[in-house]
Scaffold this motif. Structure first.
Motif: not given
Ligand code: S6P
Length: 614
Positions: A25-29, A200-213, A612-614
């Motif tokens: 499903y829309e793998p490019w996004f 510093y201790t960094p924390v990242l909050v987000g809603f994509n898997p890291v492979t989609q960063a 088709t055009n991706h």
């Protein structure tokens, strides 16, 4: 008895709920940019159905692991990382000398950073403790109320702002929020933290898997967001933390102010509230405490949407106001004021709205805001946010075309609310209220009697009930502002076509929308977009060789660039012809449909799975 169509719809909604998780499903996004299969027809839905669709989208936040590769809010890995971060906060609260917890983000993420930093500093002040929370929002305090999307693209600015804020500190827990794992401003800050692990201790909050960063290079920076995240992964669990459950695609594609914002609030308030309880009751944060709090937020979701009919009434009224050139005003008291201001301010970048279309006012103005830069009124009318500003600037011209929504709770000064109600009623009867009360609350609802519609929600008493009221109000207001713009015709399918192309994320989103709607190649779409931005029929080399920052700077001074480019692509016409077509269809959705029909693209090019055009 329920109709067959209704049952069919229920069934298809259930399968649509999980469809986005399929690898095809829309793998490019990334998840945060995918279009939600649930809402593909939201633009043609009734107010009641819009609310139902939004509820179904929000429900995806709380969905348990479904056996796919996505981790979710309640996944063990997510809760474990939350536990580690909460324990770090707890340590800081026990020994706050020269320490800071910094929350930072762009757009909505920065606004929520502000909301939460203010809330938890207030909690510390109430206990006569020193405050430890700070917020950073890209673009500074003016971005709390207006769209300053360009600063999001600047990793160095992010880094320098953080460095300056933390000068002389011994220990900093940095929480960078980027729903899409995409904001260069935040990436610069995370990278800076990684380079100074002694402090510093960094924390990242987000809603994509890291492979989609995000993989795109950042201006003036050698690393991409994904590379920064990879470096964090190498330190994960010791010196760096990543909290990134998937919450499903947004109801309006890419509109991370909705679920992204709500999930940010749920995750971080759970962590911070649990750390406060542990530090001030001499206990420790446990997994169970975190899970109980998150389940509490899940109940907030259910309780709020159990009032779907009343939410639909509000949305319909607000939609009518917008359709006839009227305004929607949120008049709020207490911390609900911030929620109202945030929701209203987001309509400008999200729907290309004017600041007067949907506008928030907070009872005490900047005194209640408690922002770093203080009173911003001198910056212009859109920074006038107090109730007295409403009285002087809006009330004199208020009419039945406008919708006024009161937001207050049983903790607010009901006498003050009542006074305002009487003043508004002299001008309009189009007055509505959202009230949060506590169980056992027996106050007579004299305010409700003066309103055309009343949404009263009753909650069991708890120490965190005010945060639950905020989330509940956020869900209602997100529904009202999104739904009313849908009814105004701003959305085509579940895309905001007329988006403002003011930063690189929005530039790429615009190209993908053009590609999805026209079916032509990404290269052709980018060319059409550039022609619309620069208003030229042919692209000279100095334009094609310029960087995205130059394009977005120019685009920020133009209107309707994406609809223009789309009409050119669909009809194969010149810019001037596209302009006159758009003029005859002021509603963007109508313009797109008219072009699709006339170019006979309706069935062939605008399908959901156009790849088709991706
Ligand atoms: C989204 C909102 C934007 C985002 C901003 C940061 O609805 O209009 O302002 O909050 O672009 O996005 P992110 O992914 O870094 O949190």
């Amino acid at each position: 008895m329920r109709s067959l169509t209704m049952e069919k719809r229920d069934f298809s909604e259930i399968s649509d709920t999980c469809k986005w998780e399929s690898p095809d499903y829309e793998p490019w996004f990334p998840v945060s940019e995918k279009s939600n299969p649930l809402t593909r027809d939201i633009d043609k839905s009734s107010p009641n159905h819009i609310v139902r669709l939004l509820a179904a989208c929000d429900a995806q936040m709380f969905q348990k692991d479904t056996g796919t590769s996505y981790q979710r809010l309640f996944s063990d890995s997510v809760v474990l990382t939350m536990l580690e971060v909460a324990r770090t906060v707890e340590q800081i609260l026990r020994d706050p000398e020269d320490s800071l917890v910094v929350l930072s983000g762009c757009g909505t993420s920065g606004r929520l950073a502000f909301l939460m930093a203010s809330c938890f500093n207030r909690a510390l002040r109430d206990r006569q403790q020193n405050t430890v929370y700070c917020y950073i929002i890209a673009g500074g305090d003016r971005a709390l109320l207006t769209s300053q999307e360009a600063s999001e693209d600047d990793p160095k600015l992010g880094m320098l702002t953080l460095e300056k804020l933390c000068e002389g500190k011994r220990r900093v827990l940095f929480i960078g929020i980027s729903c899409g794992l995409s904001a260069p401003f935040v990436a610069g800050q995370l990278d800076f933290c990684l380079k100074h692990p002694d402090i510093y201790t960094p924390v990242l909050v987000g809603f994509n898997p890291v492979t989609q960063a995000r993989e795109e290079t950042m201006p003036g920076y050698s690393l991409t967001f994904r590379e920064v995240v990879q470096r964090m992964e190498e330190q994960r669990g010791q010196r760096a933390f990543i909290i990134n459950p998937a919450v499903g695609p947004e109801a309006i594609s890419g509109s991370s102010r909705m679920k992204g914002g709500s999930a940010t609030k749920i995750l971080l308030e759970t962590i911070l509230a649990a750390a406060h309880t542990a530090a001030f009751t001499n206990t420790h944060v446990t997994r169970r405490v975190l899970l109980d709090m998150m389940r509490g937020y899940e109940r907030v979701y259910s309780v709020t949407y159990s009032h779907s009919d009343q939410i639909a009434t509000l949305l319909q009224t607000a939609g009518l106001s917008l359709q006839c050139g009227g305004r929607v005003c949120y008049l709020s008291w207490g911390s609900l004021g911030l929620v109202g201001l945030i929701d209203a301010s987001e309509c400008i970048p999200t729907f290309g709205a004017d600041y007067e279309d949907i506008r928030g006012f907070i009872s005490g103005g900047y005194q209640d805001m408690d922002n770093i830069e203080g009173d911003l009124t001198s910056l212009g009318s859109q920074f006038c946010i107090a109730h007295e500003d409403f009285v002087s600037l809006v009330l004199p011209t208020l009419s039945d075309r406008d919708t006024v929504l009161l937001l207050y709770t049983c903790h607010d000064d009901v006498g003050d609310v009542e006074k305002m109600v009487h003043r508004v009623r002299e001008k309009t009867s189009n007055l509505h209220s959202l009230y949060h009360g506590l169980e056992g609350d027996t106050a007579v609802d004299s305010i409700g009697l003066l309103c055309s519609s009343v949404l009263n929600i009753t909650w069991p008493s708890s120490s965190t009930v005010h945060m639950q009221w905020e989330l509940s109000s956020k869900l209602v207001l997100n529904a009202v502002s999104t739904g009313s713009h849908v009814l105004k015709g701003k959305i085509y399918r579940n895309h905001m076509v007329d988006l403002q192309v003011t930063n690189s994320k929005l530039y790429h989103r615009a190209i993908h929308i053009l590609q999805k709607m026209s079916g032509v190649s990404l290269t052709q779409c980018e060319e059409a977009l550039l022609k619309a931005i620069y208003h030229v029929e042919q692209l000279p080399e100095d334009i094609t060789s310029a960087g995205v920052t130059t394009h977005t700077l120019t685009a920020s001074r133009r209107n309707r660039v994406v609809p223009l480019a789309l009409v050119c692509l669909l009809i194969g016409c010149s810019l001037s012809e596209a302009e006159s077509r758009l003029e005859s269809h002021p509603v963007v959705r109508d313009a797109v449909e008219a072009c699709l029909t006339s170019s006979q693209h309706l069935t062939s090019s605008a399908g959901d799975q156009n790849s088709t055009n991706h």
